[in-house]
Design a protein around this motif. Sequence first.
Motif, PDB file in Angstrom:
ATOM      1  N   LYS A  78     -20.768  19.953  -2.151  1.00 23.26           N
ATOM      2  CA  LYS A  78     -19.692  18.920  -1.632  1.00 23.26           C
ATOM      3  C   LYS A  78     -19.901  18.568  -0.182  1.00 23.26           C
ATOM      4  O   LYS A  78     -19.874  19.601   0.619  1.00 23.26           O
ATOM      5  N   LEU A  79     -19.865  17.338   0.349  1.00 25.76           N
ATOM      6  CA  LEU A  79     -19.784  17.042   1.816  1.00 25.76           C
ATOM      7  C   LEU A  79     -18.220  16.867   1.992  1.00 25.76           C
ATOM      8  O   LEU A  79     -17.893  17.125   3.289  1.00 25.76           O
ATOM      9  N   LEU A  80     -17.651  15.948   1.538  1.00 24.84           N
ATOM     10  CA  LEU A  80     -16.461  15.326   1.702  1.00 24.84           C
ATOM     11  C   LEU A  80     -15.609  15.057   0.470  1.00 24.84           C
ATOM     12  O   LEU A  80     -16.080  14.755  -0.498  1.00 24.84           O
ATOM     13  N   LYS A  81     -14.313  15.510   0.693  1.00 22.55           N
ATOM     14  CA  LYS A  81     -13.507  15.239  -0.166  1.00 22.55           C
ATOM     15  C   LYS A  81     -12.156  14.629   0.187  1.00 22.55           C
ATOM     16  O   LYS A  81     -11.606  15.138   1.344  1.00 22.55           O
ATOM     17  N   ILE A  82     -11.791  13.521  -0.240  1.00 24.52           N
ATOM     18  CA  ILE A  82     -10.521  12.748   0.114  1.00 24.52           C
ATOM     19  C   ILE A  82      -9.449  13.001  -0.846  1.00 24.52           C
ATOM     20  O   ILE A  82      -9.863  12.816  -2.113  1.00 24.52           O
ATOM     21  N   THR A  83      -8.303  13.021  -0.441  1.00 28.28           N
ATOM     22  CA  THR A  83      -7.319  13.219  -1.713  1.00 28.28           C
ATOM     23  C   THR A  83      -5.983  12.322  -1.366  1.00 28.28           C
ATOM     24  O   THR A  83      -5.581  12.528  -0.246  1.00 28.28           O
ATOM     25  N   ASP A  84      -5.816  11.198  -2.147  1.00 26.54           N
ATOM     26  CA  ASP A  84      -4.512  10.570  -2.075  1.00 26.54           C
ATOM     27  C   ASP A  84      -4.332  10.054  -0.914  1.00 26.54           C
ATOM     28  O   ASP A  84      -3.350   9.873  -0.248  1.00 26.54           O
ATOM     29  N   ILE A  85      -5.733   9.378  -0.377  1.00 24.81           N
ATOM     30  CA  ILE A  85      -5.573   8.514   0.965  1.00 24.81           C
ATOM     31  C   ILE A  85      -4.653   7.344   0.790  1.00 24.81           C
ATOM     32  O   ILE A  85      -4.922   6.666  -0.098  1.00 24.81           O
ATOM     33  N   LYS A  86      -3.857   7.117   1.841  1.00 22.31           N
ATOM     34  CA  LYS A  86      -3.138   5.850   2.020  1.00 22.31           C
ATOM     35  C   LYS A  86      -3.004   5.168   3.353  1.00 22.31           C
ATOM     36  O   LYS A  86      -3.047   6.002   4.261  1.00 22.31           O
ATOM     37  N   VAL A  87      -3.159   3.925   3.299  1.00 24.61           N
ATOM     38  CA  VAL A  87      -3.447   3.058   4.350  1.00 24.61           C
ATOM     39  C   VAL A  87      -2.427   2.145   4.389  1.00 24.61           C
ATOM     40  O   VAL A  87      -2.693   1.276   3.460  1.00 24.61           O
ATOM     41  N   HIS A  88      -1.163   1.934   4.896  1.00 24.25           N
ATOM     42  CA  HIS A  88       0.011   1.179   4.621  1.00 24.25           C
ATOM     43  C   HIS A  88       0.130   0.517   6.267  1.00 24.25           C
ATOM     44  O   HIS A  88       0.271   1.295   7.193  1.00 24.25           O
ATOM     45  N   PHE A  89      -0.160  -0.966   6.210  1.00 26.42           N
ATOM     46  CA  PHE A  89      -0.061  -1.542   7.452  1.00 26.42           C
ATOM     47  C   PHE A  89       1.527  -2.249   7.434  1.00 26.42           C
ATOM     48  O   PHE A  89       1.981  -3.061   6.544  1.00 26.42           O
ATOM     49  N   PRO A  90       2.303  -1.902   8.399  1.00 24.50           N
ATOM     50  CA  PRO A  90       3.698  -2.676   8.558  1.00 24.50           C
ATOM     51  C   PRO A  90       3.691  -4.279   8.887  1.00 24.50           C
ATOM     52  O   PRO A  90       2.839  -4.489   9.352  1.00 24.50           O
ATOM     53  N   ILE A  91       4.306  -5.028   8.065  1.00 25.31           N
ATOM     54  CA  ILE A  91       4.404  -6.456   8.400  1.00 25.31           C
ATOM     55  C   ILE A  91       5.920  -6.903   8.909  1.00 25.31           C
ATOM     56  O   ILE A  91       6.705  -6.249   8.439  1.00 25.31           O
ATOM     57  N   GLY A  92       5.977  -7.816   9.301  1.00 26.32           N
ATOM     58  CA  GLY A  92       7.255  -8.861   9.706  1.00 26.32           C
ATOM     59  C   GLY A  92       8.115  -7.700  10.417  1.00 26.32           C
ATOM     60  O   GLY A  92       9.343  -7.540  10.033  1.00 26.32           O
ATOM     61  N   LYS A  93       7.917  -7.041  11.514  1.00 18.10           N
ATOM     62  CA  LYS A  93       8.785  -6.298  12.164  1.00 18.10           C
ATOM     63  C   LYS A  93       9.969  -7.010  12.791  1.00 18.10           C
ATOM     64  O   LYS A  93       9.594  -7.798  13.432  1.00 18.10           O
ATOM     65  N   ALA A  94      11.175  -6.724  12.559  1.00 21.08           N
ATOM     66  CA  ALA A  94      12.041  -7.327  12.972  1.00 21.08           C
ATOM     67  C   ALA A  94      12.680  -6.795  14.098  1.00 21.08           C
ATOM     68  O   ALA A  94      13.584  -5.698  14.044  1.00 21.08           O
ATOM     69  N   GLY A  95      12.450  -7.415  15.448  1.00 20.81           N
ATOM     70  CA  GLY A  95      13.040  -6.681  16.332  1.00 20.81           C
ATOM     71  C   GLY A  95      12.418  -5.517  16.921  1.00 20.81           C
ATOM     72  O   GLY A  95      11.735  -4.840  16.274  1.00 20.81           O
ATOM     73  N   PHE A  96      13.149  -4.881  18.226  1.00 22.53           N
ATOM     74  CA  PHE A  96      12.440  -3.737  18.967  1.00 22.53           C
ATOM     75  C   PHE A  96      12.533  -2.801  18.162  1.00 22.53           C
ATOM     76  O   PHE A  96      11.641  -1.821  17.766  1.00 22.53           O
ATOM     77  N   PHE A  97      13.635  -2.287  17.583  1.00 25.75           N
ATOM     78  CA  PHE A  97      13.926  -1.178  16.851  1.00 25.75           C
ATOM     79  C   PHE A  97      14.253  -1.286  15.491  1.00 25.75           C
ATOM     80  O   PHE A  97      14.377  -0.625  14.607  1.00 25.75           O
ATOM     81  N   GLY A  98      13.568  -2.609  14.849  1.00 22.17           N
ATOM     82  CA  GLY A  98      13.890  -3.018  13.563  1.00 22.17           C
ATOM     83  C   GLY A  98      13.023  -2.247  12.852  1.00 22.17           C
ATOM     84  O   GLY A  98      11.734  -1.715  13.052  1.00 22.17           O
ATOM     85  N   ARG A  99      13.172  -2.298  11.467  1.00 21.35           N
ATOM     86  CA  ARG A  99      12.185  -1.696  10.346  1.00 21.35           C
ATOM     87  C   ARG A  99      11.295  -2.845   9.805  1.00 21.35           C
ATOM     88  O   ARG A  99      11.680  -3.972   9.788  1.00 21.35           O
ATOM     89  N   PRO A 100      10.021  -2.389   9.703  1.00 20.54           N
ATOM     90  CA  PRO A 100       9.317  -3.546   8.937  1.00 20.54           C
ATOM     91  C   PRO A 100       9.694  -3.896   7.769  1.00 20.54           C
ATOM     92  O   PRO A 100      10.377  -3.258   7.021  1.00 20.54           O
ATOM     93  N   ALA A 101       9.596  -5.154   7.294  1.00 23.23           N
ATOM     94  CA  ALA A 101      10.029  -5.915   6.450  1.00 23.23           C
ATOM     95  C   ALA A 101       9.330  -5.496   5.064  1.00 23.23           C
ATOM     96  O   ALA A 101       9.839  -5.497   4.051  1.00 23.23           O
TER      97      ALA A 101
END
Lengths: 354, 341
Positions: free
Chosen positions: A3-26
């Motif tokens: 084995k050379l490489l094992k990846i497990t449960d990889i996630k890449v989530h990009f936030p969209i539509g941020k509301a304001g400076f402290f806002g949470r992504p939509a």
Amino acid sequence: MSKLLKITDIKVHFPIGKAGFFGRPAGYVRAVDGVSFEIQRGETLGLVGESGSGKTTLGRAVLRAIEPTGGQIVYEHDGTSVDIMALDRKGLRAMWRHMQMIFQDPYSSLNPRMTVRDVIGEPLIANKLAKGSALSDRVVDMAQRCGLDVEHLGRFPHAFSGGQRQRIAIARALILHPEFIVCDEAVSALDVSIQAQILNLLADLQVQLNLTYLFIAHDLAAVAYACDRVAVMYLGQIAEIAPTEKLYYTPKHPYTEALMSAIPEADPSRVMQPVFLTGERPSPTNPPDGCRFQTRCRYATDACRTSIPKLREHATGHWVACHHAEELTLKGALEHGVAARPAHLDSPTIQAGT
Amino acid sequence: MQNDVILEVHNLHITLDFDGEDIPVVQGIDFELSAGKVLALVGESGCGKSVTSQALLRLLPRELRITSGQINFQAADGQAPVDFVSLAKDGKKIREIRGNQIAMIFQEPMSSFSVLHTIGNQIGEVIRLHLKASKAEARALTVELLDKVGIPDPARAVDQYPYEFSGGMRQRGMIAKALACNPSVLIADEPTTALDVTIQAQVLELLRRLKADDGMSMIFITHDLGVVAQIADDVAIMYMGRIVEKGPVGEIFGNPQHPYTVSLLNAIPRLGDLSARRELASIRGSVPSLFERPPGCAFHPRCDSFMEKLCDAQPPPLTRLSPIHEVRCFLHQAAEKEAAL
């Protein structure tokens, strides 16, 4: 093979539509949403899927060129297991010497203001691995392995054709003697005759330098030719992963069937009979409940709409994420029309005047 | 012109004006398109296939010029054929034919729609312009067209903007726009190259249906031999501005005779023998630049059958291997001479 490489449960989530400076992504674009697989040393794993399936993002996340949102990446190096996710910036940079990337566009991936000699040698200088005549020797050696004319090393990238530039990009990626290469659509922009040259070059280099490839492409015929195993991605997840022949000839996931049956074979006597997908691909921001493919699957049942199928080992080495993999008989590549392969195509000779 | 020939290109030459110097781009090509047939112009980048397709409708950019040749078009109304080369470049006559009797679709559907207008307005505009229809009639016809090309819910789609369409839908939208005036010839320049394989299959199926149901004739420009095998009736293989081989699709794929055609067919990865993992036969070197065109047969520096003082001395003449199969290669000329002795 080890084995050379094992990846497990990889996630890449990009936030969209941020509301304001402290806002949470939509919301989040779930570009890669829980992918696991292993790559063996010396093999080529193909990664296919339609545009937007997350294959390029996954390729980058494996190297942490894009920071994954979650998951584990374990890389076997010099007999120890390296936890890539736990590395700091410096540690990661050191690991990148062993993990490199080749991109699609040989026109934009090379610095136009550097000579080819400098383009290929730059990684050695940046990593303080060679200078002077040692540097020059290694550049010349790698340029020759990649089929470049050593006399042309003083020229600038614009003086080279697309195929030659891709050779330059490959030489640059290999100059540090990496073990693992992510090829992101590395032959997609090339003409047919040049594509064959580069595929052959990658295969030769793999044997010479004991390389392992993650080969990302949308051209299914090129992938079939280049890869030992192939993984199919749909909406950020793996739908099926299997040895190439198994995946192409006896797919077990309905999405793979749609892909394989749609490959236009360069043989006019085989009329393509594709399985058409209905509807549009759902947005990765808001994937459907249950199986991600259920909205376009002609075999979908109630179970598919409510419960998420896990990627499971259907037969040895053949993994599939479908509730109905056992019951379905699916079409593979080449199952359109029956015609023997014309004999002349096996021999490149020309019979003059026949 | 022969009876069922609808478009005939004869000895067409196109040059590039490069700082006052004339660089040949297309060097005397001939082909015929018969009614209801699909002719594929095939070749790698730089072979002149796209330039040829643009020249057919006199759409060449300013620096490219037709220097000689004929493009004869037989309109459906039975009048005498028109030679496009003799028409004024942007004159009334060619504008009446362009988009009306001969339509064109391109690789990138996003760039052929305006982002500011609805799909319905843009297709309707073509209909109103060419068919002098009213707004309401144009709209009804547009919905019909969108339905025909397989866009779901056409009554709603007609009021949508291009950004609301996916790649495959835009390509269908563009085909709908091209079909608006019921053209007799469709020129398709790499129409499926930018699409995913499943969408490509749908678009090819749509084009195939147009041919079968409406008797549409098509000139299909592509580099993808798989697509050619699936859609074309006749094939012309181009290399550096010349047609090197031409014939029915079965003949070209089953009995290729030009070394370039043979090499191309050997260079594509095929699905038939995955277990073999054989080395792909590549063609050495790359296509030379237009400014460094090799003398004689332009393919000779890359050809395994190169014959000194012959292939590099003069362009090979056309050899007719059969009434339907033509090739430009000295290998076959030599064979023909031997047969005659």
